[in-house]
Scaffold this motif. Sequence first.
Motif, PDB file in Angstrom:
ATOM      1  N   LYS A  84       0.792  -1.660   0.460  1.00  0.00           N
ATOM      2  CA  LYS A  84       0.165   0.036  -0.170  1.00  0.00           C
ATOM      3  C   LYS A  84       0.764   0.729  -0.002  1.00  0.00           C
ATOM      4  O   LYS A  84       0.501   2.477   0.805  1.00  0.00           O
ATOM      5  N   HIS A  85       2.302   1.324  -0.330  1.00  0.00           N
ATOM      6  CA  HIS A  85       2.842   2.168  -0.431  1.00  0.00           C
ATOM      7  C   HIS A  85       1.872   3.463  -1.842  1.00  0.00           C
ATOM      8  O   HIS A  85       1.083   2.955  -2.454  1.00  0.00           O
ATOM      9  N   LEU A  86       2.648   4.584  -1.689  1.00  0.00           N
ATOM     10  CA  LEU A  86       2.673   5.093  -2.615  1.00  0.00           C
ATOM     11  C   LEU A  86       3.171   5.666  -4.016  1.00  0.00           C
ATOM     12  O   LEU A  86       4.678   5.474  -3.541  1.00  0.00           O
ATOM     13  N   VAL A  87       3.022   5.927  -5.201  1.00  0.00           N
ATOM     14  CA  VAL A  87       4.239   5.691  -5.791  1.00  0.00           C
ATOM     15  C   VAL A  87       4.111   6.660  -7.016  1.00  0.00           C
ATOM     16  O   VAL A  87       2.741   6.528  -6.955  1.00  0.00           O
ATOM     17  N   VAL A  88       4.742   7.358  -6.821  1.00  0.00           N
ATOM     18  CA  VAL A  88       4.811   8.017  -8.152  1.00  0.00           C
ATOM     19  C   VAL A  88       6.149   8.521  -8.939  1.00  0.00           C
ATOM     20  O   VAL A  88       7.221   7.665  -9.062  1.00  0.00           O
ATOM     21  N   PRO A 157      -5.136  13.973  -5.030  1.00  0.00           N
ATOM     22  CA  PRO A 157      -4.828  13.696  -3.665  1.00  0.00           C
ATOM     23  C   PRO A 157      -3.776  12.706  -3.011  1.00  0.00           C
ATOM     24  O   PRO A 157      -3.041  13.792  -1.786  1.00  0.00           O
ATOM     25  N   ILE A 158      -2.610  13.001  -3.933  1.00  0.00           N
ATOM     26  CA  ILE A 158      -1.526  11.363  -3.776  1.00  0.00           C
ATOM     27  C   ILE A 158      -0.347  13.245  -3.538  1.00  0.00           C
ATOM     28  O   ILE A 158       0.105  12.980  -3.167  1.00  0.00           O
ATOM     29  N   PHE A 159      -0.822  14.266  -4.178  1.00  0.00           N
ATOM     30  CA  PHE A 159       0.169  15.436  -3.802  1.00  0.00           C
ATOM     31  C   PHE A 159       0.319  15.982  -2.399  1.00  0.00           C
ATOM     32  O   PHE A 159       0.392  17.174  -2.234  1.00  0.00           O
ATOM     33  N   GLU A 160      -1.261  15.662  -1.782  1.00  0.00           N
ATOM     34  CA  GLU A 160      -0.946  15.999  -0.618  1.00  0.00           C
ATOM     35  C   GLU A 160      -0.192  16.299   0.284  1.00  0.00           C
ATOM     36  O   GLU A 160       0.351  16.593   1.284  1.00  0.00           O
ATOM     37  N   LYS A 161       0.179  14.337   0.244  1.00  0.00           N
ATOM     38  CA  LYS A 161       1.966  14.158   0.888  1.00  0.00           C
ATOM     39  C   LYS A 161       2.766  14.036   0.430  1.00  0.00           C
ATOM     40  O   LYS A 161       3.586  14.193   1.288  1.00  0.00           O
ATOM     41  N   VAL A 162       2.860  14.254  -0.279  1.00  0.00           N
ATOM     42  CA  VAL A 162       4.140  14.170  -1.974  1.00  0.00           C
ATOM     43  C   VAL A 162       4.117  15.671  -2.293  1.00  0.00           C
ATOM     44  O   VAL A 162       3.708  16.282  -3.372  1.00  0.00           O
ATOM     45  N   LYS A 163       5.008  16.194  -1.298  1.00  0.00           N
ATOM     46  CA  LYS A 163       5.537  17.831  -2.498  1.00  0.00           C
ATOM     47  C   LYS A 163       6.844  17.746  -3.381  1.00  0.00           C
ATOM     48  O   LYS A 163       6.133  18.382  -5.140  1.00  0.00           O
ATOM     49  N   ASN A 164       7.713  16.894  -3.004  1.00  0.00           N
ATOM     50  CA  ASN A 164       9.369  17.449  -3.269  1.00  0.00           C
ATOM     51  C   ASN A 164      10.217  16.088  -3.013  1.00  0.00           C
ATOM     52  O   ASN A 164       9.654  14.888  -2.508  1.00  0.00           O
ATOM     53  N   GLY A 165      10.871  15.876  -3.803  1.00  0.00           N
ATOM     54  CA  GLY A 165      12.208  14.885  -3.344  1.00  0.00           C
ATOM     55  C   GLY A 165      11.692  14.496  -1.721  1.00  0.00           C
ATOM     56  O   GLY A 165      12.417  13.388  -1.429  1.00  0.00           O
ATOM     57  N   LYS A 166      12.432  15.607  -0.670  1.00  0.00           N
ATOM     58  CA  LYS A 166      12.301  15.543   0.320  1.00  0.00           C
ATOM     59  C   LYS A 166      11.009  14.927   1.128  1.00  0.00           C
ATOM     60  O   LYS A 166      11.919  13.945   1.969  1.00  0.00           O
ATOM     61  N   ASP A 167      10.105  15.056   0.280  1.00  0.00           N
ATOM     62  CA  ASP A 167       9.034  12.945   0.509  1.00  0.00           C
ATOM     63  C   ASP A 167       9.038  11.734   0.590  1.00  0.00           C
ATOM     64  O   ASP A 167       8.187  11.594   0.754  1.00  0.00           O
ATOM     65  N   VAL A 168      10.514  12.118  -0.133  1.00  0.00           N
ATOM     66  CA  VAL A 168      10.246  10.553  -1.083  1.00  0.00           C
ATOM     67  C   VAL A 168      11.188   9.396  -0.330  1.00  0.00           C
ATOM     68  O   VAL A 168      12.120  10.182   1.112  1.00  0.00           O
ATOM     69  N   ASP A 169      10.545   8.358   0.188  1.00  0.00           N
ATOM     70  CA  ASP A 169      11.696   7.263   1.116  1.00  0.00           C
ATOM     71  C   ASP A 169      11.947   6.132   0.220  1.00  0.00           C
ATOM     72  O   ASP A 169      13.036   6.164   1.246  1.00  0.00           O
ATOM     73  N   PHE A 170      11.560   5.812  -0.644  1.00  0.00           N
ATOM     74  CA  PHE A 170      12.765   5.562  -1.949  1.00  0.00           C
ATOM     75  C   PHE A 170      12.415   5.590  -2.986  1.00  0.00           C
ATOM     76  O   PHE A 170      11.164   6.173  -3.550  1.00  0.00           O
ATOM     77  N   MET A 171      13.565   5.560  -3.939  1.00  0.00           N
ATOM     78  CA  MET A 171      13.732   5.936  -5.142  1.00  0.00           C
ATOM     79  C   MET A 171      14.276   4.196  -6.052  1.00  0.00           C
ATOM     80  O   MET A 171      15.050   3.855  -5.500  1.00  0.00           O
TER      81      MET A 171
END
Lengths: 285, 274
Positions: A84-88, A157-171
Amino acid sequence: MTNFFFNLPRQFIYLIIALAVFIPIILGMEMDVIPAPEAEAVFNIIEDLPDGSVILFGQDYDPSSEPELTPMTTAFLRHCFLKKHLVVSVNVFTVDGVGLGQMAFSKMEDEFGVVSGEDYVYLGFRPGVANSIRAINSDITNYYKTDANGVPSASMPIFEKVKNGKDVDFMLSIAAGATPEAWILYGASESGYPMAAGCTAVSFASYFPFYNSGQMKGILGGLKGAADYEELLVRNYPEMKEKSMFAKKGMVSQSWVHILLLVLIILGNISFIRERAITRRGGKA
Amino acid sequence: MLNFFSNWVDVIGVPGEIIGYWIAVGLTLCMLSFLYKDNPFFKLAEHLYLGISNGYWLVYVWQAVIKPELLGRIIPTYIFDPLEQTELYNQDANYLFILPGLLGLFLLLRLIPALGWLSRWSLAFYIGWGAGVAIPTYMANYILRQATATFTPLFGMGNGEPYSFYINNWLIFVGVLSALVYFFFSVEHKGVVGHVSKVGIWTLMLAFGASFGSTVMARVSLFIGRARFLIEDGGSGTLYYPFYIQLALIIIMAVILYFVGRGKGPAKPEEGSA
């Protein structure tokens, strides 16, 4: 006998390689896969992240690498959505790959019922590797005004949690070219997210220096890397056994061809050495 | 391509997806026919691939980049749909984007010799920006981080690390040092330097061998992917027809391609003609 190997038409070699590839697929043969540590490292990171973490996924390949990298993408996305991860997701490599990205996410919608804009977003391609990656570091929706389907991104809605690279947990960058290096240079080093690469077997060896230095936390290399990931997925999520796992099936053909090539190389060398010895003795090969 | 045909349903009473599938099968066989020899079918498939790729590039870049990201920021009310793309329609016009737009146009002016010099402005900006952005991060990530990664413990077995850890570290140490010596041309490669540079050559050969082995593996994987497509319908795992019918049709297509294409390859140059 020596002449036989030297005069062997190349089409004959193609034919036996084709048989070695087709027969295992037609017969549906499978073999055990032992996951490599660098593939296991990628799997463990996704597995250990808390549910709902943010994954930045670089779908950086085009149709010319589809057979190797699509099974890898499918296995990786399945794992992300099981957790259930969010994927950008973006493609910083080429326009030609956008259709493959859309197909991959469409498959995930069918399998997991995930929704674009809520559980994932596929932003497609924008020209310029460095500026695309750097734009993600600062403000994703300011650079990617729309997703790959032309839907405005800012209100997703996904971009309420993810604004930029600082919000990324893994790439993870699954790439046909050198884009994983660009993700290190302009993405991970600036935003600080841990990253790994999925690559074609051609690039596999060249990424090990980054794995050894810790700049990449893991590597998935070629069809074998995809098969490793599928194996780990099946081991940890038995319900995944029902899904089509092509990379694992492809490993039988891959192994057969490798054995065949080894035999051909050995026979070719024996013939060469034998002919040279005859020529040195003054005889006729 | 299959998606395109899936929308083109029931043209001749057969679902469009199946038509698309068989066209893809035919084109795959055309490409593979090059293994026998160059022929018109291969050329046809090759040109189709290039043409379709370029067409796709053009349309996608216009729709997803130039329209929303450039023109949409300068004149949003003329570009976006007020009902479906309301937030983009209502954004403020940003006339600064005219500048990158102009620089982009300047690049195309190379096609007009009298104005071609303007393209140098764009290139100068692009190279200057690229160098400014890349040099510091290259230094940090390619040189310093990679050099640091070679400073590994070589001694201290028995401290809990496995033997393989120290073996790897020694390999990295010897390999990096000897390869660097090999590329050090200011000193003649004789004596100790010569021996070390020979180790460097071996290190390089091993690296090339690993790369070549991986390349072979990659090429075989691509063929496996095509084989999967021919047998399992593009990876979905669902056969449209019973497999034996499918296999028979593929063989018939391959045989037709062979006989029709036979003798139509480019003529070999006659001996002595060069």
